[in-house]
Design an enzyme around this catalytic site. Structure first.
Site, PDB file in Angstrom:
ATOM      1  N   GLY A  35     -10.339  30.928  78.133  1.00 17.63           N
ATOM      2  CA  GLY A  35     -10.575  31.900  77.223  1.00 17.63           C
ATOM      3  C   GLY A  35     -11.684  31.776  76.107  1.00 17.63           C
ATOM      4  O   GLY A  35     -12.283  30.610  76.064  1.00 17.63           O
ATOM      5  N   ASP A 158      -4.359  28.074  60.123  1.00 15.58           N
ATOM      6  CA  ASP A 158      -4.372  29.082  60.748  1.00 15.58           C
ATOM      7  C   ASP A 158      -3.283  29.096  61.844  1.00 15.58           C
ATOM      8  O   ASP A 158      -3.449  29.116  63.061  1.00 15.58           O
ATOM      9  CB  ASP A 158      -5.736  28.914  61.637  1.00 15.58           C
ATOM     10  CG  ASP A 158      -6.119  30.276  62.295  1.00 15.58           C
ATOM     11  OD1 ASP A 158      -5.444  31.340  61.990  1.00 15.58           O
ATOM     12  OD2 ASP A 158      -6.998  30.263  63.206  1.00 15.58           O
TER      13      ASP A 158
HETATM   14  P1  ADP Z   1      -7.825  31.365  69.074  1.00 11.20           P
HETATM   15  O1  ADP Z   1      -8.936  31.171  68.165  1.00 11.20           O
HETATM   16  O2  ADP Z   1      -7.217  32.438  69.255  1.00 11.20           O
HETATM   17  O3  ADP Z   1      -6.971  29.860  68.248  1.00 11.20           O
HETATM   18  P2  ADP Z   1      -8.455  29.102  70.697  1.00 11.20           P
HETATM   19  O4  ADP Z   1      -9.793  28.822  70.786  1.00 11.20           O
HETATM   20  O5  ADP Z   1      -7.755  28.283  70.335  1.00 11.20           O
HETATM   21  O6  ADP Z   1      -8.166  30.713  70.453  1.00 11.20           O
HETATM   22  O7  ADP Z   1      -8.136  29.274  72.403  1.00 11.20           O
HETATM   23  C1  ADP Z   1      -8.571  30.163  73.354  1.00 11.20           C
HETATM   24  C2  ADP Z   1      -7.950  30.393  74.518  1.00 11.20           C
HETATM   25  O8  ADP Z   1      -7.982  29.080  75.157  1.00 11.20           O
HETATM   26  C3  ADP Z   1      -6.418  30.835  74.397  1.00 11.20           C
HETATM   27  O9  ADP Z   1      -6.304  31.899  75.439  1.00 11.20           O
HETATM   28  C4  ADP Z   1      -5.783  29.699  74.384  1.00 11.20           C
HETATM   29  O10 ADP Z   1      -4.403  29.976  75.206  1.00 11.20           O
HETATM   30  C5  ADP Z   1      -6.515  28.754  75.456  1.00 11.20           C
HETATM   31  N1  ADP Z   1      -6.231  27.436  74.894  1.00 11.20           N
HETATM   32  C6  ADP Z   1      -6.597  27.016  73.885  1.00 11.20           C
HETATM   33  N2  ADP Z   1      -6.188  25.622  73.793  1.00 11.20           N
HETATM   34  C7  ADP Z   1      -5.702  25.249  74.694  1.00 11.20           C
HETATM   35  C8  ADP Z   1      -4.938  24.053  75.096  1.00 11.20           C
HETATM   36  N3  ADP Z   1      -4.899  22.955  74.629  1.00 11.20           N
HETATM   37  N4  ADP Z   1      -4.183  24.260  76.465  1.00 11.20           N
HETATM   38  C9  ADP Z   1      -4.280  25.311  77.141  1.00 11.20           C
HETATM   39  N5  ADP Z   1      -4.847  26.447  76.834  1.00 11.20           N
HETATM   40  C10 ADP Z   1      -5.410  26.515  75.562  1.00 11.20           C
END
Ligand code: ADP
Ligand code: MG
Length: 456
Positions: A35, A158
């Site tokens: 994502g 955050d």
């Molecule tokens: P945000 O800026 O909203 O915190 P992130 O950049 O942390 O978003 O994450 C983007 C996407 O990647 C989200 O859908 C999140 O669920 C997924 N994601 C982030 N870190 C992990 C992880 N350690 N394991 C699984 N999915 C992750």
């Protein structure tokens, strides 16, 4: 340090290769895109150098940084080094960070259970609620994680349901300390343009951010786990902000214990100093009892000696700070590297001249000390001689001799203490520059003159 705004500005820069065969940093291959978040794109990667099989799947966060300066990368890497030392079951493990092309990459633990926000939405859509025991267990896990980080002076800045992940039905907080890694000491509230749902009144009003601001966000998450909705809602950004800053804290439905509701209200106090710390919450009887029930399940969370860990990490932090001092030297070096050959030549000449001047200064100082010593020896010899004359009234002969050899005029009183005139060049400077010595000598003359005149 990078700034949030810079990240946004360069958000469209060249991404790292998404080709599954490409080896990133010599060990990671992309499996799939998970994502996009506020910091950049997130990928599931396979680590071919993973020590254990369960560690093979990892998450790579790619943050486009554009024209990142080398020293900024070094600083970000030092912070990352610090984060990689932290280890807690309720914190998403931060493995490493590196720069790949124009991207700053962070490698973290992979949580297969997706984030809490996703799980809440699923429950809501299915018309289900989380059992109270589950909520309390999760909440305590979060408290233990937050407490672990706050003990080490690390803020999240955050905390939100999207930054909390599920792994084997355990909650893990992601991105702890990452905002600082990307933004330095810059306050998130000053640059943050994303969701305000979890932001504390003081952060929204730019009144600073501390551990208690994280506690506010944790309160919002507790409410959300119970009610599957945000604690503070509104039709637009401003109405949410107004509710947070001026509105009353929401209450939990009556099905939840009174203690949990009281705790929620204290966590959502407008005044940060009225909010309990994570450690204090863990000591509240209601929470402590629940923690006891969980103990067998989470022995590794509670049995670790926190003092021991903190000490170890404190030593590491000192080490990092020392490295930061060393960085200043590196920075000075990088300034030199930016110079043109002519500028460098000038700098070299200047430093040679500086060295020579330093040597001359040292030599002059040595000579000065030598003369000073000699002067003192001579002076004490003469002083002794004159003193004897003062104490024992001089006979005519001695007085005559004294007057002849040392004519007493205010013009040449400085010659007293100098064995011969040839020395006066060097000692003169010392005599003239020493008002105390000069004063002493004048007093001596004042005492001597009547005696000498009488003697005549
Ligand atoms: P945000 O800026 O909203 O915190 P992130 O950049 O942390 O978003 O994450 C983007 C996407 O990647 C989200 O859908 C999140 O669920 C997924 N994601 C982030 N870190 C992990 C992880 N350690 N394991 C699984 N999915 C992750
Ligand atoms: Mg995140």
């Amino acid at each position: 340090m990078l700034r949030f705004q810079e990240v946004a500005k360069h958000g469209t820069l060249m991404p790292i290769s998404t080709c599954s065969k490409t080896l990133i940093a010599g060990r990671y291959t992309i499996q799939q895109k998970l994502g996009r978040g506020s910091f950049g794109t997130v990928y599931l990667v396979s680590d071919k150098k993973a020590k254990e099989e369960e560690e093979q799947l990892k998450v790579l966060k790619e943050i486009s940084v554009g024209d990142i300066k080398p020293n900024e990368t070094v600083e970000a890497n030092l912070e990352a080094q610090l984060l990689s030392r932290l280890d807690h079951p309720a914190i998403v493990k931060f493995y490493t960070s590196f720069v790949e092309g124009e991207s700053f990459c962070i490698i973290t633990e992979y949580c297969e259970g997706r984030d809490l926000d996703f799980n809440i939405q699923q429950y809501k859509e299915a018309g289900k609620v989380f059992p109270e025991s589950q909520i309390v267990e999760w909440f305590i896990q979060l408290l233990l994680g937050v407490n672990y980080m706050h003990e080490r002076r690390i803020l999240h800045r955050d905390l939100k349901a999207k930054n909390i992940f599920l792994k084997n039905n355990l909650l893990k907080i992601g991105d702890f300390g990452v905002s600082r890694l990307l933004m330095g000491s810059c306050d998130l509230a000053t640059t943050f343009t994303g969701t305000p749902f979890y932001m504390s009144p003081e952060a929204l009003q730019h009144q600073g951010y501390d551990t208690k601001s994280d506690i506010w966000s944790l309160g919002c998450i507790l409410y959300e786990m119970c009610c599957l909705d945000h604690a503070f809602t509104g039709h637009n950004f401003l109405s949410i902000v107004l509710k947070i800053v001026e509105g009353e804290a929401p209450s939990l439905p009556a099905i939840y214990p009174r203690e949990l509701n009281t705790l929620l209200h204290s966590m959502l106090s407008k005044d940060p100093s009225q909010r309990p710390s994570a450690a204090e919450i863990l000591r509240i009887p209601y929470v402590r009892d629940q923690l006891q029930n969980m103990k067998c399940k989470f022995t590794n969370m509670t049995l670790k000696d926190p003092a021991l860990n903190s000490q170890e990490e404190a030593a590491h932090i000192i080490n990092v700070v020392q490295k930061k001092v060393h960085l200043q030297t590196l920075r000075a070096l990088s300034e030199v590297q930016k110079m043109t050959p002519r500028e460098r030549m000038r700098l070299r000449k200047l430093s040679i001249a500086d060295e020579t001047a330093q040597k001359l200064k040292q030599l002059a100082e040595e000579k000065y000390q030598e003369n000073l010593k000699r002067m003192q020896e001579l002076r004490s010899r003469n002083f002794h001689h004159v003193n004897i004359d003062v104490l024992h009234e001089p006979d005519e002969q001695t007085a005559e001799h004294l007057i002849k050899s040392q004519p007493v005029t205010t013009l040449n009183y400085l010659s007293i203490g100098c064995e011969d005139q040839s020395d006066s060049d060097t000692t003169g400077r010392l005599c003239m520059s020493d008002p105390v010595e000069r004063g002493k000598r004048l007093i001596l003359y004042a005492v001597l003159i009547p005696h000498l005149v009488k003697a005549r």
